[in-house]
Design an enzyme around this catalytic site. Structure first.
Site, mmCIF file in Angstrom:
data_model
loop_
_atom_site.group_PDB
_atom_site.id
_atom_site.type_symbol
_atom_site.label_atom_id
_atom_site.label_comp_id
_atom_site.label_asym_id
_atom_site.label_seq_id
_atom_site.Cartn_x
_atom_site.Cartn_y
_atom_site.Cartn_z
ATOM 1 N N ARG A 143 0.940 -1.139 -0.395
ATOM 2 C CA ARG A 143 0.059 -0.159 -0.129
ATOM 3 C C ARG A 143 0.741 1.217 -0.316
ATOM 4 N NH1 ARG A 143 -2.206 -3.297 3.681
ATOM 5 N NH2 ARG A 143 -4.273 -4.338 3.312
ATOM 6 N N LYS A 168 -2.891 -1.876 7.542
ATOM 7 C CA LYS A 168 -3.810 -1.825 7.782
ATOM 8 C C LYS A 168 -4.631 -2.452 9.133
ATOM 9 C CE LYS A 168 -8.136 -1.356 5.105
ATOM 10 N NZ LYS A 168 -8.275 -1.980 3.471
#
Length: 310
Positions: A143, A168
């Protein structure tokens, strides 16, 4: 009670339960800015609908905002701050399903070539930083927030792995990297500006400071335009920096098919590498492209004709 006070209590409540709640907090902050200094009990349905609608067609973003506000109003009603919610009871369907953009190898090369334009701009990132960030994202499927958060201590080039800390889903994972990416990161490190403290960011600006996500995405937008990498369908968004993560997953699957690998067995490994909690999350990344569809169809045809199911 003022809206801002109720939002502050809600955010504090969620974060006290161990949730990061960063994205939701930004949405609620925007909601407060939209309505201004107002009492929670005086908020009418019309301005709430206007906030949800934004501009353009209904998208998944409408639904995400609705979900955040629905959670906030459940909290507010349960504590007696208000007696009811002004949210619309009917949630419209998005006008179209969002399809991530999968870059071709030729487009990725054009983007890398376009990084030279960074040397002639006033942007925060040098050509070497832009190029390294693109290759890091494509080579690992990180990411963008994970890539920009890497510190010097997280990049172990001697043992060829990265440490992705509390991403996350609050999990830290180790990512092995190949020799090509290992060499690219080593070259960048040798020329990287800034200090060498272990907690310093690996990807840095011209002045050696951390690169924000907004700066990285703004730079990518200019690169995309310079490289003429554009969507020609009816999608609302042009190719995004985050789409490189989707591209990594699709290209990995194609390479496994071509190598005759057991794709079903390897999918859980891909999910773990990407930092997903389950395979279903990874499957949403696997946008069907003509190339991927062709490889899968050829595999199925061999199986259906009595060949080996590899």
């Amino acid at each position: 009670m003022k809206l801002a006070d109720a939002v502050a209590r809600y955010v504090e409540h969620k974060q006290s339960m161990g949730m990061r709640f960063h994205t939701e907090r930004r949405t609620l902050k925007s909601f407060c800015q939209w309505l201004g200094e107002t009492d929670l009990a005086q908020i009418e349905p019309d301005p709430v609908r206007a906030f949800l609608a934004g501009t353009g067609p209904v998208t998944r973003f409408w639904q995400r905002k609705h979900e955040v506000l629905a959670g906030f109003y459940r909290f507010a009603v349960a504590r007696g701050y208000v007696t009811n919610s002004p949210l619309p009871r009917t949630v419209p369907k998005p006008s179209q399903h969002f399809v991530p953009y999968i870059f071709s190898l030729a487009e990725l090369k054009r983007l890398l070539d376009a990084t030279e334009s960074c040397e002639h701009s006033r942007g925060a990132m040098t050509a070497a930083t832009c190029r390294t960030l693109l290759l890091l994202l494509y080579g690992t499927g990180l990411r963008i927030s994970e890539a920009l958060s890497l510190t010097l201590a997280d990049v172990d080039l001697d043992r060829a792995f990265l440490v992705v800390r509390e991403s996350k889903f609050y999990k830290t994972r180790l990512l092995p990297i190949g020799p090509d990416l290992q060499g690219i990161l080593s070259q960048y490190l040798a020329r990287r500006p800034g200090d060498r403290a272990a907690d310093s960011r690996f990807i840095v600006s011209r002045t050696g400071t951390a690169v924000s996500r907004a700066a990285a995405e703004g730079t990518f937008c200019r690169l995309r335009q310079h490289a003429n990498v554009l969507r020609h369908d009816d999608a609302r968004y042009q190719p995004r920096l985050h789409d490189i993560r989707h591209t990594f997953a699709v290209h990995r699957l194609v390479s496994w098919y071509r190598a005759g690998a057991d794709v079903q067995r390897l999918l859980p490994h891909l999910a773990t590498y990407l930092g997903h909690v389950n395979i279903a999350a990874t499957q949403r990344y696997l946008t069907l492209t003509p190339e991927l569809l062709g490889e899968a169809s050829e595999r199925f045809e061999r199986y259906a004709m009595g060949g080996h199911h590899d």
